[in-house]
Write a protein that holds these residues in place. Structure first.
Motif, PDB file in Angstrom:
ATOM      1  N   VAL A  84      13.532  10.961  22.484  1.00 33.17           N
ATOM      2  CA  VAL A  84      13.648  10.591  21.074  1.00 33.17           C
ATOM      3  C   VAL A  84      12.777   9.369  20.745  1.00 33.17           C
ATOM      4  N   LYS A  85      12.742   8.394  21.648  1.00 30.08           N
ATOM      5  CA  LYS A  85      12.003   7.154  21.373  1.00 30.08           C
ATOM      6  C   LYS A  85      10.531   7.412  21.039  1.00 30.08           C
ATOM      7  N   PRO A  86       9.732   8.045  21.924  1.00 30.83           N
ATOM      8  CA  PRO A  86       8.328   8.274  21.568  1.00 30.83           C
ATOM      9  C   PRO A  86       8.159   9.225  20.396  1.00 30.83           C
ATOM     10  N   ALA A  87       9.092  10.189  20.256  1.00 26.04           N
ATOM     11  CA  ALA A  87       8.995  11.139  19.141  1.00 26.04           C
ATOM     12  C   ALA A  87       9.152  10.424  17.801  1.00 26.04           C
ATOM     13  N   LEU A  88      10.105   9.475  17.724  1.00 24.78           N
ATOM     14  CA  LEU A  88      10.323   8.739  16.485  1.00 24.78           C
ATOM     15  C   LEU A  88       9.199   7.744  16.217  1.00 24.78           C
ATOM     16  N   ILE A  89       8.718   7.084  17.272  1.00 22.08           N
ATOM     17  CA  ILE A  89       7.612   6.134  17.109  1.00 22.08           C
ATOM     18  C   ILE A  89       6.376   6.862  16.584  1.00 22.08           C
ATOM     19  N   LEU A  90       5.998   7.939  17.286  1.00 18.09           N
ATOM     20  CA  LEU A  90       4.817   8.703  16.886  1.00 18.09           C
ATOM     21  C   LEU A  90       5.003   9.344  15.512  1.00 18.09           C
ATOM     22  N   GLY A  91       6.215   9.842  15.266  1.00 12.92           N
ATOM     23  CA  GLY A  91       6.501  10.510  13.995  1.00 12.92           C
ATOM     24  C   GLY A  91       6.393   9.572  12.807  1.00 12.92           C
ATOM     25  N   SER A  92       6.995   8.379  12.931  1.00 17.04           N
ATOM     26  CA  SER A  92       6.974   7.431  11.817  1.00 17.04           C
ATOM     27  C   SER A  92       5.555   6.958  11.517  1.00 17.04           C
ATOM     28  N   ILE A  93       4.747   6.790  12.568  1.00 11.72           N
ATOM     29  CA  ILE A  93       3.351   6.369  12.371  1.00 11.72           C
ATOM     30  C   ILE A  93       2.529   7.530  11.822  1.00 11.72           C
ATOM     31  N   TYR A  94       2.650   8.677  12.499  1.00  6.67           N
ATOM     32  CA  TYR A  94       1.780   9.820  12.209  1.00  6.67           C
ATOM     33  C   TYR A  94       2.029  10.436  10.841  1.00  6.67           C
ATOM     34  N   TYR A  95       3.297  10.437  10.407  1.00  7.52           N
ATOM     35  CA  TYR A  95       3.617  11.141   9.169  1.00  7.52           C
ATOM     36  C   TYR A  95       3.794  10.240   7.950  1.00  7.52           C
ATOM     37  N   ILE A  96       3.806   8.920   8.149  1.00  9.57           N
ATOM     38  CA  ILE A  96       3.980   8.027   7.009  1.00  9.57           C
ATOM     39  C   ILE A  96       2.768   7.110   6.814  1.00  9.57           C
ATOM     40  N   ALA A  97       2.469   6.297   7.826  1.00  9.25           N
ATOM     41  CA  ALA A  97       1.399   5.300   7.675  1.00  9.25           C
ATOM     42  C   ALA A  97       0.001   5.892   7.822  1.00  9.25           C
ATOM     43  N   ILE A  98      -0.189   6.682   8.890  1.00  7.45           N
ATOM     44  CA  ILE A  98      -1.525   7.178   9.215  1.00  7.45           C
ATOM     45  C   ILE A  98      -2.109   8.139   8.177  1.00  7.45           C
ATOM     46  N   PRO A  99      -1.324   9.054   7.576  1.00  7.17           N
ATOM     47  CA  PRO A  99      -1.923   9.992   6.615  1.00  7.17           C
ATOM     48  C   PRO A  99      -2.699   9.315   5.492  1.00  7.17           C
ATOM     49  N   VAL A 100      -2.139   8.241   4.954  1.00  2.91           N
ATOM     50  CA  VAL A 100      -2.816   7.534   3.863  1.00  2.91           C
ATOM     51  C   VAL A 100      -4.111   6.905   4.370  1.00  2.91           C
ATOM     52  N   ILE A 101      -4.041   6.236   5.522  1.00  5.51           N
ATOM     53  CA  ILE A 101      -5.209   5.552   6.084  1.00  5.51           C
ATOM     54  C   ILE A 101      -6.291   6.556   6.472  1.00  5.51           C
ATOM     55  N   SER A 102      -5.896   7.621   7.217  1.00 13.25           N
ATOM     56  CA  SER A 102      -6.883   8.572   7.722  1.00 13.25           C
ATOM     57  C   SER A 102      -7.523   9.387   6.600  1.00 13.25           C
ATOM     58  N   THR A 103      -6.738   9.760   5.586  1.00  8.19           N
ATOM     59  CA  THR A 103      -7.293  10.513   4.461  1.00  8.19           C
ATOM     60  C   THR A 103      -8.309   9.661   3.698  1.00  8.19           C
ATOM     61  N   PHE A 104      -7.981   8.388   3.496  1.00 10.65           N
ATOM     62  CA  PHE A 104      -8.887   7.464   2.810  1.00 10.65           C
ATOM     63  C   PHE A 104     -10.170   7.264   3.614  1.00 10.65           C
ATOM     64  N   LEU A 105     -10.028   6.996   4.935  1.00 11.94           N
ATOM     65  CA  LEU A 105     -11.197   6.746   5.790  1.00 11.94           C
ATOM     66  C   LEU A 105     -12.050   8.004   5.964  1.00 11.94           C
ATOM     67  N   ALA A 106     -11.381   9.169   6.081  1.00 13.11           N
ATOM     68  CA  ALA A 106     -12.123  10.432   6.232  1.00 13.11           C
ATOM     69  C   ALA A 106     -12.963  10.717   4.993  1.00 13.11           C
ATOM     70  N   ASP A 107     -12.399  10.429   3.834  1.00 12.91           N
ATOM     71  CA  ASP A 107     -13.133  10.625   2.582  1.00 12.91           C
ATOM     72  C   ASP A 107     -14.342   9.692   2.521  1.00 12.91           C
ATOM     73  N   ARG A 108     -14.159   8.432   2.954  1.00 13.71           N
ATOM     74  CA  ARG A 108     -15.263   7.474   2.962  1.00 13.71           C
ATOM     75  C   ARG A 108     -16.311   7.848   4.013  1.00 13.71           C
ATOM     76  N   ALA A 109     -15.859   8.314   5.164  1.00  8.50           N
ATOM     77  CA  ALA A 109     -16.783   8.718   6.212  1.00  8.50           C
ATOM     78  C   ALA A 109     -17.645   9.889   5.762  1.00  8.50           C
ATOM     79  N   ASP A 110     -17.027  10.838   5.050  1.00 14.30           N
ATOM     80  CA  ASP A 110     -17.762  12.002   4.567  1.00 14.30           C
ATOM     81  C   ASP A 110     -18.831  11.604   3.550  1.00 14.30           C
ATOM     82  N   ARG A 111     -18.559  10.577   2.761  1.00 18.42           N
ATOM     83  CA  ARG A 111     -19.513  10.131   1.744  1.00 18.42           C
ATOM     84  C   ARG A 111     -20.695   9.358   2.341  1.00 18.42           C
ATOM     85  N   ASN A 112     -20.424   8.682   3.466  1.00 23.67           N
ATOM     86  CA  ASN A 112     -21.436   7.771   4.014  1.00 23.67           C
ATOM     87  C   ASN A 112     -22.167   8.255   5.244  1.00 23.67           C
ATOM     88  N   ILE A 113     -21.616   9.310   5.912  1.00 19.22           N
ATOM     89  CA  ILE A 113     -22.273   9.807   7.134  1.00 19.22           C
ATOM     90  C   ILE A 113     -23.097  11.043   6.810  1.00 19.22           C
TER      91      ILE A 113
END
Length: 309
Positions: A280-309
């Protein structure tokens, strides 16, 4: 002495038992809930990002969770049932020397950390095995999911369709009898192997998804790179953050485990609950990061990367 409800809560302990006995299915179930509800909301709320890129990232999350859960449900139940049979009658499926080695001086096999490692090697290893077919199917389902979820005007819609009892137990028993499994149990049973296996599974799944996306003929060419960048950035940020958080919460987690042991010291299922906590411990740690914080960051960075690369 008042015991905090969480330590003795029957639903919490049932969840731990489920996590211990059906680890891969527990992780898939948690991912299903988070990726179909929390993550799409996080992605769609990403500021200053192309709406179509957000739609593709959101669709990838939904397709991945649906495919992952269905595959894991079908694959994990036979494995968990087989391991349960070994639990109940180890002498029937394991050699005497294997039982002695995995017991490692404990009164019963079920209390041994080495045996619990061997069990989780099959439970969590199942996720690693299906990572490639899961990613292939996820990539293939993105176009139909896109047309179904984000309908375009005047666009025709296509329907999405999904078209010996002890043999497995004896097979797993024979694998536990092998020297390599016993050596791995001896070497890694006191490590953070649950998180390592989950991390390796994520890396394999992401790598496969990126390759499949690049070669796909059904995903729009201009949407491929943002989708690939999104998957890669998400996984790298998630895993690096997870190990950092795991280090930070090490002492509070150990204190929680000690209190849990005291509150359930007379329970015959204590070792099962403790095994569940390790999943449960790693599942909750990874889940909270992967499904809440990271989606916003990665979607924003991926969009910027696509525009600049």
């Amino acid at each position: 002495m008042n015991v905090q409800p969480i330590y003795t809560n029957k639903f919490f302990k049932k969840g731990l038992e489920f996590a211990a006995n059906k680890s891969s299915l527990f992780i898939a179930s948690a991912s299903l809930v988070m990726s179909t509800a929390v993550r799409p909301l996080a992605i769609m709320s990403t500021p200053k990002t192309d709406i179509e890129n957000k739609k593709y990232a959101c669709t990838k999350s939904l397709a991945s969770s649906a495919v992952g859960y269905l595959i894991m449900l079908c694959a994990s139940l036979p494995v968990s049932n087989a391991l349960e049979k070994i639990d109940k009658n180890p002498s029937k499926f394991l050699q005497k020397n294997t039982i002695k080695t995995l017991k490692a001086g404990e009164k019963t096999l079920q209390k041994s950390k080495k045996y619990l490692f061997a069990k989780q090697l099959f439970n969590l290893g199942l996720g690693f095995i299906i990572a490639v077919p899961k990613s292939v199917m996820t990539c293939a389902l993105i176009p139909p999911f896109m047309s179904k979820i984000f309908k375009k005007k005047n666009e025709p819609q296509k329907e999405i369709s999904f078209t010996g009892k002890e043999r497995l137990t004896r097979g797993i028993g024979k694998l536990m009898d092998t020297e390599i499994v016993q050596k791995m149990s001896k070497k890694f049973h006191n490590t953070n192997f649950e998180q390592h296996i989950i991390s390796l599974t994520d890396l394999l799944a992401t790598g496969t998804f990126i390759v499949q996306t690049k070669n796909s003929k059904k995903i729009e060419e201009k949407r491929k790179k943002p989708l690939m960048y999104n998957a890669g950035i998400s996984t790298i940020l998630c895993l690096s953050s997870a190990y950092g958080i795991n280090h930070l919460i090490k002492k509070p987690y150990e204190k929680f485990v000690e209190n849990f042991k005291k509150a359930n010291k007379n329970s015959p299922k204590l070792n099962t609950y403790l095994d569940g906590l390790r999943v449960v411990k790693p599942a909750l740690i990874l889940g909270s990061i992967y499904y809440i914080a990271i989606p916003v960051i990665s979607t924003f960075l991926a969009d910027r990367a696509d525009r600049n690369i």
